[in-house]
Scaffold this active site. Structure first.
Site, PDB file in Angstrom:
ATOM      1  N   PHE A 131      -6.450 -13.314   0.974  1.00  0.00           N
ATOM      2  CA  PHE A 131      -7.490 -12.834   0.059  1.00  0.00           C
ATOM      3  C   PHE A 131      -6.858 -12.583  -1.303  1.00  0.00           C
ATOM      4  CE2 PHE A 131     -10.119  -9.807  -2.181  1.00  0.00           C
ATOM      5  CZ  PHE A 131     -11.378 -10.369  -2.023  1.00  0.00           C
ATOM      6  N   ASP A 216       1.293 -11.501  -4.018  1.00  0.00           N
ATOM      7  CA  ASP A 216       0.109 -10.682  -4.282  1.00  0.00           C
ATOM      8  C   ASP A 216       0.291  -9.332  -3.593  1.00  0.00           C
ATOM      9  OD1 ASP A 216      -2.345  -9.415  -4.274  1.00  0.00           O
ATOM     10  OD2 ASP A 216      -3.510 -11.247  -3.950  1.00  0.00           O
ATOM     11  N   LYS A 245      -4.811  -2.225  -6.932  1.00  0.00           N
ATOM     12  CA  LYS A 245      -5.527  -1.157  -6.225  1.00  0.00           C
ATOM     13  C   LYS A 245      -5.014   0.266  -6.466  1.00  0.00           C
ATOM     14  CE  LYS A 245      -8.086  -3.734  -2.836  1.00  0.00           C
ATOM     15  NZ  LYS A 245      -7.780  -5.141  -2.591  1.00  0.00           N
TER      16      LYS A 245
HETATM   17  C1  PLP Z   1      -8.406  -6.352  -3.138  1.00  0.00           C
HETATM   18  C2  PLP Z   1      -7.497  -7.518  -3.290  1.00  0.00           C
HETATM   19  C3  PLP Z   1      -7.617  -8.400  -4.377  1.00  0.00           C
HETATM   20  C4  PLP Z   1      -8.758  -8.316  -5.379  1.00  0.00           C
HETATM   21  O1  PLP Z   1      -8.726  -7.157  -6.110  1.00  0.00           O
HETATM   22  P1  PLP Z   1     -10.044  -6.738  -6.973  1.00  0.00           P
HETATM   23  O2  PLP Z   1      -9.566  -5.528  -7.726  1.00  0.00           O
HETATM   24  O3  PLP Z   1     -11.116  -6.453  -5.989  1.00  0.00           O
HETATM   25  O4  PLP Z   1     -10.367  -7.877  -7.844  1.00  0.00           O
HETATM   26  C5  PLP Z   1      -6.677  -9.400  -4.517  1.00  0.00           C
HETATM   27  N1  PLP Z   1      -5.672  -9.540  -3.633  1.00  0.00           N
HETATM   28  C6  PLP Z   1      -5.529  -8.717  -2.569  1.00  0.00           C
HETATM   29  C7  PLP Z   1      -4.381  -8.901  -1.655  1.00  0.00           C
HETATM   30  C8  PLP Z   1      -6.447  -7.686  -2.355  1.00  0.00           C
HETATM   31  O5  PLP Z   1      -6.329  -6.901  -1.292  1.00  0.00           O
END
Ligand code: PLP
Length: 389
Positions: A131, A216, A245
């Protein structure tokens, strides 16, 4: 259950079962005054707990001093936050671009990879089950084809390989590939930590092919896994790291870090954002990082994670437990519905979520106490036992 037929909000989220109006540490309170233990943290965001006094103080002070001047000018907290992140990444030679979310941090990484790779070398390889966000490009990087379908055509230049399969990755790395983008623990995909040796092999393949390794850390970053960053469990050095986050403990801020020579591919005018790194968000992030270092949150997450995982393993109804630090999934026994269990937990005063149809995700604040962990285990144990009858 509050249904809101008159709502003026787009129906992108499920109907809200409760309305939270206040939080304090690990606790949340709804509009009826009912108390909950928050073991989700707004999806791994409020790592320092709700209404953290140091962060609240920083936000209110900054709000009285300066909110915004645009990126035509620098800010003091932004420089400090970038330097701290560079140190926590064990780097010392990196550069940071601030933005407002995880998806934007990954957009920055993708654009940087294209700029660094040059024409013809633009593809980004990511893993199935990953994701990376919901913008068109990060949606395509997200290795969940069912999420792509309604939004075709998506931007070109993305391909996916099986997660944790280095041979599959090796086969995908041709001269059109600029970068590999991976989570150290797939969060939304079900809390799947990279198996031992995988990221080392990925690093070797990237070096061999001259491909950037972009990690990421949007969900895993900033202490959640028991290290400052998830990749640090695996002894690798990425070229690009994205985060968001937990960085503002609820104030929106994202960051894309890159090795200095990679970051140098961006020239003035290549990338920008109006709000990214503005004084309010940067001041919040500065306070967050200060508190996180003062409390040594990675050590706390490692210790608390061990207690929580051990407790989960003891519960009837839990088949398996996986995760790193305080990013944990409890795989339920066959036939159990994680969404039903999540709803019953909420009713019983515990906030968790169903990360898959059969697994719960637990991501409490890194400041969670032993007593709070035991209390949450008690609630979950009762819910699972009741579901047995
Ligand atoms: C939540 C998440 C995103 C996206 O972040 P947003 O602030 O919702 O755009 C991207 N990568 C990972 C691994 C995530 O958990």
């Amino acid at each position: 259950m509050t249904t809101r037929p008159e709502s003026h909000l787009m129906a992108t989220y499920p109907p809200q079962p409760v309305t939270f109006v206040r939080g304090e540490g690990t606790r949340l309170f709804d509009d009826q005054g009912k108390e909950y233990l928050d073991f989700l943290c707004g999806l791994a965001v409020t790592s320092l707990g709700h209404a953290n006094p140091a962060v609240a103080e920083a936000i209110s002070t900054q709000a009285r001093e300066l909110l915004h001047v645009s990126n035509l000018f620098g800010t003091v907290p932004g420089e400090e936050v970038a330097a701290t992140l560079d140190r926590l990444l064990d780097a010392g030679d990196g550069r940071v671009f601030f933005c407002n979310s995880g998806a934007e941090a990954n957009e920055c990484a993708i654009k940087l990879a294209r700029r660094f790779g040059g024409r013809g070398r633009h593809a980004v390889v990511s893993a199935y089950g990953s994701f990376h966000g919901r913008t068109l490009a990060t949606l395509h990087a997200t290795g969940q084809p069912q999420k792509h379908e309604p939004f075709q055509p998506l931007p070109e230049g993305f391909r996916h390989v099986a997660w944790a399969d280095a041979d599959a990755l090796a086969a995908a790395l041709d001269p059109s590939v600029a970068a590999v983008l991976l989570e150290p623990v797939q969060g939304e995909g079900g809390v799947n930590p990279a198996p031992a040796g995988y990221l080392t092999e990925v690093r070797r393949l990237c070096d061999e092919q001259g491909v950037l390794l972009m990690i990421d850390e949007v969900q895993t970053g900033l202490g959640r896994t028991g290290r400052w960053f998830g990749f640090q469990h695996y002894g690798i050095r990425p070229d690009v790291v994205t985060m968001a986050k937990a960085l503002g403990n609820g104030v929106p801020i994202g960051a894309c870090w890159a090795r200095a020579d990679v970051a140098a591919a961006f020239e003035p005018g290549d990338h920008a954002t109006t709000f990214g790194g503005q004084p309010l968000a940067a001041a919040a992030a500065r306070a967050v990082l200060g508190e996180m270092e003062r409390l040594d949150v990675p050590a706390r997450a490692a210790r608390a994670g061990e207690r929580l995982m051990c407790g989960l393993r003891e519960l009837d109804g839990v088949a398996d437990v996986r995760g790193l630090g305080l990013l944990i999934a409890a795989q339920l026994d066959e036939g159990r519905d994680a969404r039903a269990v999540t709803a019953e937990c909420l009713d019983a005063g515990l906030v968790v979520n169903a990360v898959t149809p059969s697994a719960l995700r637990l991501a409490p604040p890194l400041t969670v106490s032993d007593a709070e962990i035991d209390e949450a285990l008690g609630i979950l144990g009762k819910v699972l036992a009741a579901g047995d009858r």
